[in-house]
Design a protein around this motif. Sequence first.
Motif, PDB file in Angstrom:
ATOM      1  N   THR A 141      14.931   1.863  -7.592  1.00 19.37           N
ATOM      2  CA  THR A 141      14.893   1.094  -8.832  1.00 19.37           C
ATOM      3  C   THR A 141      15.631  -0.234  -8.711  1.00 19.37           C
ATOM      4  O   THR A 141      15.673  -1.001  -9.673  1.00 19.37           O
ATOM      5  N   GLN A 142      16.224  -0.490  -7.536  1.00 18.82           N
ATOM      6  CA  GLN A 142      16.911  -1.766  -7.337  1.00 18.82           C
ATOM      7  C   GLN A 142      15.854  -2.852  -7.135  1.00 18.82           C
ATOM      8  O   GLN A 142      15.277  -2.977  -6.075  1.00 18.82           O
ATOM      9  N   GLY A 143      15.596  -3.615  -8.152  1.00 17.37           N
ATOM     10  CA  GLY A 143      14.472  -4.548  -8.148  1.00 17.37           C
ATOM     11  C   GLY A 143      13.284  -3.909  -8.858  1.00 17.37           C
ATOM     12  O   GLY A 143      13.142  -2.683  -8.877  1.00 17.37           O
ATOM     13  N   ASP A 144      12.417  -4.737  -9.415  1.00 20.22           N
ATOM     14  CA  ASP A 144      11.356  -4.221 -10.277  1.00 20.22           C
ATOM     15  C   ASP A 144      10.025  -3.999  -9.579  1.00 20.22           C
ATOM     16  O   ASP A 144       9.103  -3.470 -10.196  1.00 20.22           O
ATOM     17  N   VAL A 145       9.879  -4.412  -8.320  1.00 17.98           N
ATOM     18  CA  VAL A 145       8.555  -4.376  -7.692  1.00 17.98           C
ATOM     19  C   VAL A 145       7.983  -2.962  -7.684  1.00 17.98           C
ATOM     20  O   VAL A 145       6.861  -2.722  -8.171  1.00 17.98           O
ATOM     21  N   TRP A 146       8.725  -2.023  -7.141  1.00 17.66           N
ATOM     22  CA  TRP A 146       8.227  -0.652  -7.034  1.00 17.66           C
ATOM     23  C   TRP A 146       8.059   0.005  -8.417  1.00 17.66           C
ATOM     24  O   TRP A 146       6.983   0.533  -8.728  1.00 17.66           O
ATOM     25  N   PRO A 147       9.096  -0.011  -9.278  1.00 19.14           N
ATOM     26  CA  PRO A 147       8.905   0.588 -10.608  1.00 19.14           C
ATOM     27  C   PRO A 147       7.763  -0.050 -11.396  1.00 19.14           C
ATOM     28  O   PRO A 147       7.050   0.644 -12.127  1.00 19.14           O
ATOM     29  N   GLN A 148       7.572  -1.375 -11.257  1.00 17.60           N
ATOM     30  CA  GLN A 148       6.477  -2.026 -11.984  1.00 17.60           C
ATOM     31  C   GLN A 148       5.124  -1.514 -11.500  1.00 17.60           C
ATOM     32  O   GLN A 148       4.209  -1.281 -12.307  1.00 17.60           O
ATOM     33  N   ILE A 149       4.990  -1.309 -10.186  1.00 17.11           N
ATOM     34  CA  ILE A 149       3.748  -0.746  -9.654  1.00 17.11           C
ATOM     35  C   ILE A 149       3.504   0.645 -10.232  1.00 17.11           C
ATOM     36  O   ILE A 149       2.383   0.995 -10.610  1.00 17.11           O
ATOM     37  N   ALA A 189       0.828  -1.206   0.000  1.00 20.59           N
ATOM     38  CA  ALA A 189       0.000   0.000   0.000  1.00 20.59           C
ATOM     39  C   ALA A 189       0.861   1.254   0.000  1.00 20.59           C
ATOM     40  O   ALA A 189       0.512   2.257  -0.637  1.00 20.59           O
ATOM     41  N   ALA A 190       2.003   1.199   0.699  1.00 18.57           N
ATOM     42  CA  ALA A 190       2.914   2.353   0.710  1.00 18.57           C
ATOM     43  C   ALA A 190       3.531   2.562  -0.665  1.00 18.57           C
ATOM     44  O   ALA A 190       3.644   3.694  -1.146  1.00 18.57           O
ATOM     45  N   LEU A 191       3.941   1.478  -1.321  1.00 13.85           N
ATOM     46  CA  LEU A 191       4.498   1.586  -2.673  1.00 13.85           C
ATOM     47  C   LEU A 191       3.441   2.111  -3.637  1.00 13.85           C
ATOM     48  O   LEU A 191       3.726   2.957  -4.494  1.00 13.85           O
ATOM     49  N   GLU A 192       2.218   1.618  -3.503  1.00 17.06           N
ATOM     50  CA  GLU A 192       1.145   2.077  -4.378  1.00 17.06           C
ATOM     51  C   GLU A 192       0.790   3.534  -4.110  1.00 17.06           C
ATOM     52  O   GLU A 192       0.463   4.289  -5.043  1.00 17.06           O
ATOM     53  N   ALA A 193       0.858   3.948  -2.839  1.00 16.86           N
ATOM     54  CA  ALA A 193       0.547   5.341  -2.504  1.00 16.86           C
ATOM     55  C   ALA A 193       1.490   6.296  -3.216  1.00 16.86           C
ATOM     56  O   ALA A 193       1.064   7.313  -3.779  1.00 16.86           O
ATOM     57  N   THR A 194       2.777   5.970  -3.219  1.00  9.51           N
ATOM     58  CA  THR A 194       3.724   6.841  -3.924  1.00  9.51           C
ATOM     59  C   THR A 194       3.482   6.790  -5.427  1.00  9.51           C
ATOM     60  O   THR A 194       3.622   7.798  -6.116  1.00  9.51           O
TER      61      THR A 194
END
Length: 496
Positions: A406-414, A373-378
């Motif tokens: 950007t280290q890893g795709d989880v956050w950028p993919q979201i 939810a925090a990643l999605e909020a940003t």
Amino acid sequence: MGIVVQVSFGFDVGTSSSKGVFATLDGELLAMAKREHRVDRPQPGHVEMDPTLWWQEFCSVAEELRSEVPDADVVCVGVSGMGPCVSLADAAGTPVRPAILYGVDTRSTEQIASLTEELGGADAILSRCGSVLSSQAAGPKIQWVAEEEPETYERAELLFMPASRLVWELTGEYVLDHQSASQCTPMYDIEARTWYEPWATLVAPGLTLPRLAWAGEVAGTVSEEAATQCGLPAGIPVVTGTIDAWAEAISVDAHNVGDLMLMYGTTMFFINTIETVVRSHELWGTIGALHNTRNVAGGMATSGAITGWLRDLFGSPDYTDLLAEAAASPAGADGLVMLPYFAGERTPIQDPDARGVIAGLTVEHTRGDLYRAALEATAFGVRHNIEAIESAGGRIDRLVCVGGGTQGDVWPQIVSDITGRPQVIPTYTVGASYGMAWLASCTIKQSTAAEWNPPVRTLRPNAEAKQRYDHMYGLYRSLYDATVEQVHSLSAIQKG
């Protein structure tokens, strides 16, 4: 004895750490060093740092890099730092108080209101400066010191930001780049590209303002005294430098017209390079870092700061584990919506009294759901800013990402799924220090940022996730309006 290699030293002062790199004049990253630090929060809304720390960490990082690459011949230096900051010093350059940080520091609300009225209203300031007054502007914070700490201000003669402070330490030159100056609203004329004396004198009486230069221009050379302290060769060129987000954009070749640089860091930052000045009450119209460029920019008050806060609450598990748990949570975090306004918010709502909200919590939700939810909020905040940039007249043809997130795709993919936009991933996402290494290297050997740091792949949005997120984004946008009265009351309680 190995083969001596010429290297460029790039260094950046960030909110949570300072980083330095050695890179060859062709862009090969040889070594990187980091020094973590914390900001001081003496009271709600006040965010500060000791400016003497910047030079200490510069010297420490330089020493570590030289030990890692003993055959390096450092031939040039580039520096950048968070900003716009207000670091006041006496005539000898000694700080008179801790530096006041950029838009995360919201102390100058009263000065923003009084200056806006005194200077003829928000539209008059927007017309001359490219931005209205907000917590991001350096001018009201200078005035805050003059009004709230008059004895301290009486001793102040010089104005520094992290990059200009380091240039002073290295070369003895008192110089500030145009980009940083353009965020000293209302002291800089964005059309004339110079200090606007009537308003500068009103806002910062008694200060001698630095001469202005472009970020890549040589400010001076390393002095003998500085060489003794930091171990670098005396006489090598030092470029003027700039604010870290702009150096990040340079580092990934995202300073072309139509580019949007998206910086994943402690805060989230956006820079769209444009052909002509764009004026918006919601965003910041600024001068670009490179010669004769212009930007419309935005920034969130928190992003990585929230994930760090959650990690601390969770008992400091490894970020890799948290990201794996977030990836296992479904799009929409199993019915959670978070407002990421945990330190107020900068663009586009410009509300220092906004606060974080988590809606939809149940006892069944996991820490993976909360972290997602925090990643999605940003990411929702990114979409909100992109919409504001385009509504204001910006043009976004390409989105390039950079920064630790950007280290890893989880956050950028979201982010791609929520915005519906692909993101270019460059070879190096080291950030501002790498950008400054390239800019400094151009004083020795001409090259382009694209040659130094070409893209390696493009992250594309998932259409199914985008459809779900469109509904969640509507909830996100309505949540602020539905809770603003309550959170403002809570903010008042927090301020005592």
